[in-house]
Design a protein around this motif. Structure first.
Motif, short mmCIF file in Angstrom:
data_model
loop_
_atom_site.label_atom_id
_atom_site.label_comp_id
_atom_site.label_asym_id
_atom_site.label_seq_id
_atom_site.Cartn_x
_atom_site.Cartn_y
_atom_site.Cartn_z
N GLU A 206 -4.59 12.08 24.70
CA GLU A 206 -3.37 11.19 24.56
C GLU A 206 -3.00 11.05 22.98
N TYR B 197 2.01 11.90 23.97
CA TYR B 197 1.69 13.23 24.31
C TYR B 197 0.60 13.12 25.12
N TYR C 242 -2.39 15.23 27.87
CA TYR C 242 -2.66 16.72 28.40
C TYR C 242 -3.89 16.23 29.16
N THR D 234 0.46 17.92 31.77
CA THR D 234 0.72 17.73 30.32
C THR D 234 2.28 17.30 30.21
N LEU E 295 5.32 14.72 27.87
CA LEU E 295 5.66 13.54 26.81
C LEU E 295 6.34 12.38 27.43
N SER F 197 7.30 16.47 32.11
CA SER F 197 6.08 16.87 32.31
C SER F 197 5.68 18.20 33.03
#
Length: 801
Positions: free
Chosen positions: A574, A599, A601, A631, A633, A654
């Protein structure tokens, strides 16, 4: 003009104006209050470890300087007990805080997930269609089996299924003092690992003044909510008692989908210097008509040819098909008058918070959850052999099938203890640390009984036709610390060790032996850093590992003896930027502004993903996939002007993918026959775009109007990424108005109205799918959906004495 208020040397205190959170004090204890209209206003300032301050202020044209002092608590407050599991700006994670006031303005009669609908990356759904009864929440595409929920630090998720069934705790939100939603792995929690988010609920607030309140609501589908709440305030400087009684009932949007829900909450506390002891008990009893089957796709589309395909393949009878045409999207699969789920869950918690000198405190809790209940079903034309019974012989006739009514029971105990030792220096907050952990045990009996049969064979009333016992032990310990290395740089570390022993003995309802032995040991490290760019601006980044065990259905819904379900591993990165100008002199006094970009992942190994199919009690069937990821935002923002108008928005974009996924085809007996070539595909139930927006205004003192807009992009029902097996994108607008009056004979009268789905959209928010080679010899697909209510309303009257 602004009012300038200062909370001396107390950064991070929360400021409420007329019940609305308007910001926090800065590093110097200063705060710029938004311009206040003439007249009397209620100002409340709170901070952990201090007595809340409540006072009235008068708005004036000329600026005023107001100085306040918060007195330190003589005891560790209830909120300090859950501090160990809460994220903060120092833990470099993505989170949202909701106060009692935030929840109250959203709380009509709907379940807790609907009160969280405007938080980032959230999708909610309701089996019965209107937010009462069985509801569900997904965060970042992860179902509630991957969302760690705790109440006062005690795990709420069912240890076997990992679901948190909030239908068992109706109107819980009315007793919540604060709530935090962490997204991603987050901080270490008691109970199972968070694979999409965690929801940390606290009911430990100490209300020092006596109070009596009631809320009564009525709305569409004959929905009722009635509750009464009371509290003694602080008696003799040491004792408090708080309580609540609630009832929520509805006919449901779907036909024959009624719910009758009852609950209570009772807390008794004792506090002395540096000590707080609190006993809490709460319980819920629910009776809901089973709506978990949903409706077949032709009920939404009216496609008669498709409906005939369901009939030709035995998915619906001709009578069912006629009802589909008559009832449309409100069709209910069941017609038996007592096709109901009946369950009661009693919770008991004993909390101790003890100050250990100036800088140390410890929080500990003992807990017991007692759950028991059943769901009752009418079963048509069932084989005697499926229930372990011999055929019936009448003269020369042998009868091998019968209609019957059965009940499937759960009878369980969940008990254990938790602790957290906190180092929180009062004169130097550069370094803080927590050592915590828990020991928990779960014992659960699963069994089924026949209570009626057209032909009884050799059975007796309450003939038990299957039984198995499950036991699960869960041990974990963690250590966490934050260290402000430099004035602008802080670091965070969190290490958790967790061990699970799980066993099942006996047979399941399909007469399969489900004996299981599984044990796991997980090490879950987490680390992060924060960097202050300037006052009100922060960069952060974190890396966390989360690992968790398969759930019960991952073992029992496989062939006998198949224990191939693997534990899951998540590596979560993160990183984000926070901007908060609300408490600084960088904006005009009339304006508050907060922004965050996060963000993420999330890299999975052996993730258990939904296949799109359900078992016979509505639980999603899952399969391990070797490699997958999420992943995206998350953007959130809030702006307000003069406390007259505000806008909050959140948008999540995403990408959710499975690598080298092989889609499997089945024959009519659900035996796999074809495995497709491996390819990259979208994870089921994972929309690529989710947004929520709230525009709120105050045209008159005491009146607040709000528009709430929600959008969710396409969701796939399985992992094929086929639009033919998907949930259509939807957009929903709700409207809310609350008007508070302050008559002389009571503290407050509040009138409120909530209109859901203002534009009367017909949409579904959840569903499932399956397919096989049908009667035509072609691959057939059968989609089922959970339609959500069209335009509906709830009105409420709240009284505070």
């Amino acid at each position: 003009m602004p009012l300038n208020a200062e909370v001396t040397s107390l950064p991070g205190a929360t400021i409420y104006l007329d019940g609305q959170a308007v910001g926090q004090t800065d590093d110097t204890g200063g705060f710029i209050l938004p311009a206040v209209s003439p007249g009397s206003h209620k100002l409340r300032i709170t901070s952990i470890g201090h007595t809340p301050l409540e006072t009235k202020i008068t708005g004036q044209i000329a600026p005023q300087t107001l100085d306040f002092t918060l007195e330190g608590e003589s005891v560790v407050t209830g909120e300090a007990l859950v501090t160990a599991s809460r994220a903060s700006d120092r833990t470099a994670t993505a989170y949202s805080n909701l106060s009692r006031e935030d929840l109250d303005k959203r709380n009509f009669a709907q379940d807790l997930p609907y009160l969280l609908d405007q938080t980032p990356s959230v999708v909610v759904t309701s089996d019965a269609g209107a937010g009462v009864g069985y509801t569900d929440i997904r965060i970042r595409g992860t179902s509630n089996t991957g969302i760690n929920m705790t109440i006062n630090g005690v795990p709420l998720n069912d240890p076997e299924s990992r679901g948190a069934f909030l239908v068992n705790l109706p109107d819980l939100a009315s007793s919540v003092s604060s709530l935090q939603v962490q997204r991603g792995v987050g901080t270490s929690q008691n109970g199972g690992a968070a694979f999409g988010a965690s929801i940390n609920i606290s009911t430990l607030d100490v209300r020092r003044e006596a109070y009596a309140e009631t809320q009564n609501a009525y709305g569409s589908f004959n929905t009722w909510k009635n509750n009464v709440q009371f509290g003694t305030g602080l008696l003799g400087g040491h004792f408090t008692v708080d309580g609540r009684l609630s009832r929520i009932a509805t006919d449901g949007y779907m036909n024959r989908a009624e719910s009758d829900l009852k609950s209570y909450y009772l807390a008794a506390g004792y506090q002395a210097k540096n000590t707080l002891v609190k006993f809490i008990t709460f319980s819920g009893r629910e009776k809901t008509y089973q709506a978990w089957n949903g409706v077949p796709e032709p009920a939404l589309t009216g496609n008669r040819d498709l409906l005939q395909t369901y009939v030709d393949n035995g998915e619906l009878s001709t009578t069912d098909a006629e009802r589909v045409l008559q009832e449309g999207r409100r069709y209910s699969y069941y017609t038996y008058d007592n096709q109901t789920d009946n369950y009661q869950q009693n919770h008991y918690q004993l909390h101790l918070s003890q100050g250990l000198g100036q800088d140390w405190n410890i929080g500990a809790a003992l807990h017991l959850t007692r759950g028991f209940g059943y769901y009752e079903s009418f079963r048509a034309n069932r084989r005697f052999s499926a229930y372990g019974l011999p055929n019936v012989v009448l003269g020369n006739q042998t009868i091998s099938r019968t209609d019957l009514v059965d009940q499937k029971w759960l009878d369980n105990y969940f008990y254990g203890g938790t602790f957290a030792l906190n180092y929180q220096p009062k004169n130097n907050d550069k370094f803080e640390a927590t050592l915590g952990g828990a020991v928990n045990r779960f014992d659960n009996d699963h069994y089924g009984e026949i209570i009626w049969a057209r032909y009884a064979s050799t059975s007796n009333i309450r003939q038990r036709y299957y039984a198995n016992e499950a036991a699960k032990s869960d041990y974990n310990t963690y250590a966490r610390a934050t260290w402000q290395v430099l004035p602008r740089l802080g670091v965070y570390g969190d290490l958790q060790l967790r061990h699970i022993d799980y066993s099942i003995d006996g047979v399941e309802d399909d007469q399969n032996d489900v004996t299981t032995r599984a044990n796991y040991t997980f090490f879950n490290p987490k680390a992060g850093a924060t960097f202050s760019l300037a006052e009100g601006q922060q960069l952060y980044a974190s890396f966390a590992v989360g690992q968790r065990e398969p759930v019960r259905a991952d073992f029992t819904d496989r062939p006998a003896g198949d224990q191939s379900a693997k534990p899951e591993r998540l590596e979560d990165f993160e990183a984000g930027y926070r901007l908060n100008l609300s408490d600084l002199n960088l904006l005009t006094p009339r304006t508050a502004l907060r922004l965050e970009a996060n963000y993420f992942y999330m890299n999975y190994r052996n993730q258990l993903v939904a296949t799109g199919q359900l078992n016979d009690v509505g639980t999603a069937l899952r399969t391990n996939v070797a490699r997958s990821y999420r992943t995206g935002l998350e953007l959130t923002g809030f702006v307000s002007a003069d406390d007259k108008i505000s806008l909050s928005s959140t948008l999540t974009l995403s990408r959710n993918r499975i690598l080298d996924y092989r889609d499997v085809s089945y024959d009519e007996e659900f035996n796999p026959v074809v495995a497709a070539e491996g390819r990259t595909t979208t994870i089921s139930y994972s929309p690529s775009a989710v947004s929520a927006h709230t525009l709120e205004g105050q045209p008159l003192k005491g009146m607040r109007l709000a528009l709430l807009y929600k959008t969710v992009s396409r969701q796939y029902l399985d992992n094929s990424a086929s639009e033919a097996r998907s949930i259509q994108p939807y957009q929903v607008l709700d409207f809310r108005v609350r008007y508070a009056l302050g008559p002389t004979f009571m503290k407050e009268i509040e009138l409120a109205l909530l209109v859901n789905n203002v534009f009367n959209r017909e949409y579904a928010a959840n569903g499932y799918t399956y397919g096989y080679l049908g009667a035509s010899g072609q691959q057939e697909t059968f989609n089922w959906y959970y339609p959500q209510a069209t335009r509906n309303f709830l009105v409420s009257v709240g009284l505070k004495l």
